[in-house]
Design an enzyme around this catalytic site. Sequence first.
Site, PDB file in Angstrom:
ATOM      1  N   LEU A 148       0.858  -1.185   0.000  1.00  0.00           N
ATOM      2  CA  LEU A 148       0.000   0.000   0.000  1.00  0.00           C
ATOM      3  C   LEU A 148       0.892   1.232   0.000  1.00  0.00           C
ATOM      4  O   LEU A 148       1.994   1.205   0.553  1.00  0.00           O
ATOM      5  CB  LEU A 148      -0.886   0.035   1.260  1.00  0.00           C
ATOM      6  CG  LEU A 148      -1.909  -1.082   1.466  1.00  0.00           C
ATOM      7  CD1 LEU A 148      -2.598  -0.914   2.826  1.00  0.00           C
ATOM      8  CD2 LEU A 148      -2.945  -1.110   0.359  1.00  0.00           C
ATOM      9  N   ASP A 149       0.417   2.327  -0.591  1.00  0.00           N
ATOM     10  CA  ASP A 149       1.150   3.590  -0.517  1.00  0.00           C
ATOM     11  C   ASP A 149       1.344   3.965   0.950  1.00  0.00           C
ATOM     12  O   ASP A 149       0.514   3.633   1.811  1.00  0.00           O
ATOM     13  CB  ASP A 149       0.365   4.727  -1.206  1.00  0.00           C
ATOM     14  CG  ASP A 149       0.283   4.552  -2.710  1.00  0.00           C
ATOM     15  OD1 ASP A 149       1.066   3.754  -3.265  1.00  0.00           O
ATOM     16  OD2 ASP A 149      -0.566   5.217  -3.332  1.00  0.00           O
ATOM     17  N   ARG A 150       2.409   4.684   1.218  1.00  0.00           N
ATOM     18  CA  ARG A 150       2.756   5.063   2.598  1.00  0.00           C
ATOM     19  C   ARG A 150       1.593   5.729   3.330  1.00  0.00           C
ATOM     20  O   ARG A 150       1.309   5.427   4.490  1.00  0.00           O
ATOM     21  CB  ARG A 150       3.961   6.016   2.568  1.00  0.00           C
ATOM     22  CG  ARG A 150       4.466   6.399   3.941  1.00  0.00           C
ATOM     23  CD  ARG A 150       5.730   7.229   3.860  1.00  0.00           C
ATOM     24  NE  ARG A 150       6.340   7.357   5.180  1.00  0.00           N
ATOM     25  CZ  ARG A 150       7.610   7.672   5.385  1.00  0.00           C
ATOM     26  NH1 ARG A 150       8.407   7.887   4.375  1.00  0.00           N
ATOM     27  NH2 ARG A 150       8.084   7.779   6.610  1.00  0.00           N
TER      28      ARG A 150
END
Length: 239
Positions: free
Chosen positions: A54-56
């Site tokens: 997942l994106d940060r």
Amino acid sequence: MKSIKSAILQETEDWVAINKEAGLLSIPDREQSAPSLKDLLIAAYGTIFTVHRLDRETSGVILFAKNESSHQFLSKQFEERSTVKKYNGLVLGKVYEEEGIIDVPIGPHPGKPGQMTVVRKGKPSITLFKTLEAFPLYSWMEFTILTGRTHQIRVHMQHMGHPIVCDPYYGDGKPFLLSNIKKKFKLGKDVLEEKPLLNRLGLHASSLQFTDRDGKAIELHAPLPKDLRACLQQLEKQG
């Protein structure tokens, strides 16, 4: 993250699913700039394998494998798109369509390293969307991604004209403030500056469906974090 234990949604001897908090890297970045969720899991389990990421700034359900054979089995499902990945997102503007499909190719942005864009020769990218609640200035959405491109939902929503709230790359990057939606908003006494209700990407990986090695269908759900819940409550309150 307070503790890995408190963030576990479900685990077996083969895999562990975590409700990732926003701001935490899924896996280490090239610069090793901050501890990642994978680092924390390695410290807890010894060996861990990345299945997806997942994106940060995206919160929600993420899956890691505990052994090589499980890693291959689970990764294959992601590659073959037999998993079902759903997200919730708060977007800018009122979305009038109840549901639809965004089917436009995505590739690296030619002038902005690290960013993606809709490009004719990009990889096929498909996002299904549903408008769960439409407010005058924002909409609460559900997304199902049929392909797993980098920043897919963020790029597709920018393309649709409704970028994700607080998106610094594909939107205006501005935080979600109560003063944006409350007509007679006043700061409290001795309060110099308004505190944002949401100051990170308004995107949450809400559920994941896949098949376990024994053929059992697994469905995992990550509850909405406090910041997104607060935004929704205020939007519903203000109408």
